[in-house]
Design an enzyme around this catalytic site. Structure first.
Site, short mmCIF file in Angstrom:
data_model
loop_
_atom_site.label_atom_id
_atom_site.label_comp_id
_atom_site.label_asym_id
_atom_site.label_seq_id
_atom_site.Cartn_x
_atom_site.Cartn_y
_atom_site.Cartn_z
N HIS A 204 164.66 82.27 -49.25
CA HIS A 204 163.62 81.63 -48.44
C HIS A 204 163.84 80.12 -48.39
CE1 HIS A 204 161.33 85.37 -49.20
NE2 HIS A 204 160.59 85.02 -48.16
N ASN A 235 169.12 80.46 -56.28
CA ASN A 235 167.79 80.86 -55.81
C ASN A 235 166.79 81.04 -56.95
OD1 ASN A 235 165.90 81.66 -53.81
ND2 ASN A 235 166.40 83.81 -54.12
N ASP A 331 169.06 59.06 -47.70
CA ASP A 331 170.21 58.56 -46.94
C ASP A 331 171.46 59.39 -47.20
OD1 ASP A 331 168.90 56.55 -45.61
OD2 ASP A 331 169.48 54.95 -47.01
N GLU A 334 171.14 62.63 -45.31
CA GLU A 334 171.34 62.36 -43.88
C GLU A 334 172.82 62.20 -43.57
OE1 GLU A 334 167.19 60.21 -42.48
OE2 GLU A 334 168.84 58.95 -43.20
N ASP A 340 168.65 62.98 -39.03
CA ASP A 340 167.75 61.88 -39.38
C ASP A 340 166.39 62.49 -39.69
OD1 ASP A 340 167.07 58.98 -39.51
OD2 ASP A 340 165.66 59.59 -37.96
N PHE A 341 165.82 62.13 -40.84
CA PHE A 341 164.54 62.69 -41.28
C PHE A 341 163.45 61.62 -41.24
CE2 PHE A 341 167.91 64.94 -43.67
CZ PHE A 341 167.72 66.21 -43.16
N GLN A 350 160.79 53.39 -43.74
CA GLN A 350 161.79 54.45 -43.77
C GLN A 350 163.08 53.96 -44.42
OE1 GLN A 350 162.85 55.91 -39.90
NE2 GLN A 350 164.08 57.61 -40.68
N GLU A 354 164.16 55.66 -48.01
CA GLU A 354 165.26 56.61 -47.91
C GLU A 354 166.50 56.15 -48.67
OE1 GLU A 354 166.01 57.57 -43.85
OE2 GLU A 354 164.19 58.78 -43.66
#
Length: 360
Positions: A204, A235, A331, A334, A340-341, A350, A354
C-alpha cells in the site's frame, strides 16, 4: 478329549484373527470395505467411492447425480472467484474524478507551480509534477489522489491527508485487491494475481490503517492503483515503522499530515505478473506535518511546519532497520524522482524547508 492346560502352558493350536469384511460388488471389480468400527480415515475413501459411483446402500443414483452437479458448480464458482472473473462486479467503488494532467506545465522551470487548479484536500500543498506530465494520468478520489503511469503499470505517486478524523474502528477489508476502474480504457492495469508467487508484497501507498473511519474508505485503499511491489522486509520493516510514526503524529499529537509516496525505478526495471508490473528499486515518501490550527493556504513562515523525507531500498535484509536511517531532504527526493513537491508553499519557505534533512 483334550486335557486341560497347566498354568503357564501354551496351546500349540494356531490362532486366527478376523480380517476386514469384504463385499462383492456386481461386475469385475471388488471393493474392500473395512469394519464399521474402523477409524473414519479408513472408511471415508470407501464411502466417497461408493457415494459418487452410485453404489448402494449409501445413496441412490439420482441423488448422486445431484450432489455431483452441485460439487461441480461450487468448484467452478470457486475457480472463477480465485481467477478474478467477478472483479468487475466487486470494484464499483466511490466516485472518482479522472483527468489528464493539464495543470502540470511543460516547462520544468515552472514545475513548482503545477497542480494549482486541482482541488482536492489531498493536494492542498500542491500537485507533484515533473517535466513530462503527458505520460501520467491524474485520478482524484475521496480517499487519496494519484498519478497513474502506464509505463510501470503502477502509480507514479499517491498523495493523501491524515488527521485524527481519519481513524476509527472499521476492520481491514478482507476481499482481494481489485483493478482500478476509474482509469481510461486501454491502459495496462495491474491485478491481484500479478503479485501472486512473485516474491513481492502488494505494498500500500495510502495504507489501509490510515482509512479506518468508514468501510468504503478502507476498501478504497485496496485498489491496485494504490499498490506497488515491495519486499516483505521493506513493507513490514522500516516502511511500516515510518507509517506508524506518521499515524501517531495525526492521531495522538493532533497534527495534520500530508503525505506523498511512490517508487524509484531503473531504466529497465524487473517485471512481475501477466501485466508486467514494474518493480521499483526503492520506495520514497515526503511528508508535511502542520501543527494544529495552521491552514495550508495561510502559511507565512516555517514555524509550525515540518518536512520529512525518506527513501528506502526495495530489498531484503532490512526488516529490523530503523526508518530514521533512511531520512533524506525533500530536495534529494525531488532530484532522484524528477518531481516537484509542495508547490503551493511560498517559494521562500519551500526553498528553506526542502533543503533540510529532518533530525527530530
Amino acid at each position: 478329549k483334550r486335557r486341560p492346560l497347566w498354568i503357564g502352558e501354551r496351546s500349540s493350536k494356531k490362532r486366527y484373527t478376523a480380517g476386514p469384511i469384504t463385499t462383492q460388488k456386481p461386475g469385475p471389480s471388488t471393493v474392500s470395505v473395512q469394519d464399521k468400527d474402523a477409524p473414519l480415515s479408513g472408511r471415508l475413501p470407501v464411502y466417497l467411492w461408493r457415494h459418487f459411483t452410485f453404489g448402494r446402500p449409501y445413496m441412490s443414483r439420482k441423488k448422486s447425480w445431484i450432489l455431483l452437479l452441485i460439487a461441480i458448480v461450487i468448484a467452478v464458482l470457486w475457480f472463477g472467484y480465485r481467477s478474478g472473473w467477478f472483479d468487475s462486479a466487486r470494484t464499483q467503488g466511490p466516485a472518482t474524478t479522472s483527468a489528464s494532467n493539464p495543470a502540470a506545465p511543460q516547462n520544468p522551470e515552472l514545475a513548482g507551480q503545477a497542480g494549482l487548479t486541482h482541488e482536492s484536500p489531498h493536494l492542498a500543498l500542491g500537485t507533484p509534477a515533473d517535466a513530462t506530465p503527458e505520460d501520467e494520468h491524474l485520478l482524484l478520489k475521496p480517499q487519496y489522489a494519484l498519478s497513474y503511469k502506464s509505463a510501470i503499470v503502477s502509480p507514479a505517486w499517491v498523495a493523501w491527508k491524515i488527521d485524527a478524523g481519519s481513524y476509527g474502528t472499521v476492520p481491514r477489508y478482507e476481499g482481494k485487491f481489485f483493478p482500478e476502474t476509474g482509469l481510461p480504457a486501454g491502459l495496462p492495469i495491474a491485478t491481484h494475481d500479478d503479485y501472486s508467487k512473485s516474491g513481492f508484497d502488494r505494498g500500500h501507498l495510502c495504507r489501509s490503517l490510515d482509512r479506518t473511519d468508514t468501510v468504503e474508505n478502507n476498501r478504497a485503499t485496496f485498489s491496485m492503483a494504490n499498490i506497488i511491489p515491495q519486499t516483505h522486509d521493506l513493507n513490514g520493516g522500516p516502511w511500516l515503522k515510518f507509517e506508524d510514526y506518521c499515524a501517531n503524529l495525526a492521531r495522538e499529537s493532533g497534527k495534520t499530515v500530508w503525505v506523498v509516496a511512490g517508487g524509484s525505478y531503473s531504466t529497465e526495471p524487473a517485471r512481475i505478473g501477466k501485466n508486467r508490473v514494474a518493480v521499483p528499486t526503492a520506495s520514497w515518501k515526503v511528508v508535511a506535518v502542520l501543527d494544529q490550527g495552521i491552514k495550508p493556504d495561510l502559511i507565512t513562515s516555517t514555524s509550525g511546519i515540518r518536512l520529512i523525507a525518506v527513501e528506502m531500498p526495495n530489498t531484503r535484509g532490512i526488516i529490523r532497520h530503523d526508518w530514521k536511517q533512511y531520512r533524506r531532504s525533500v530536495d534529494e527526493i525531488e532530484s532522484r524522482t524528477g518531481y516537484d513537491f509542495f508547490g503551493r508553499l511560498p517559494s521562500r519557505i519551500q526553498k528553506d524547508l526542502e533543503a533540510r534533512t529532518d533530525s527530530l
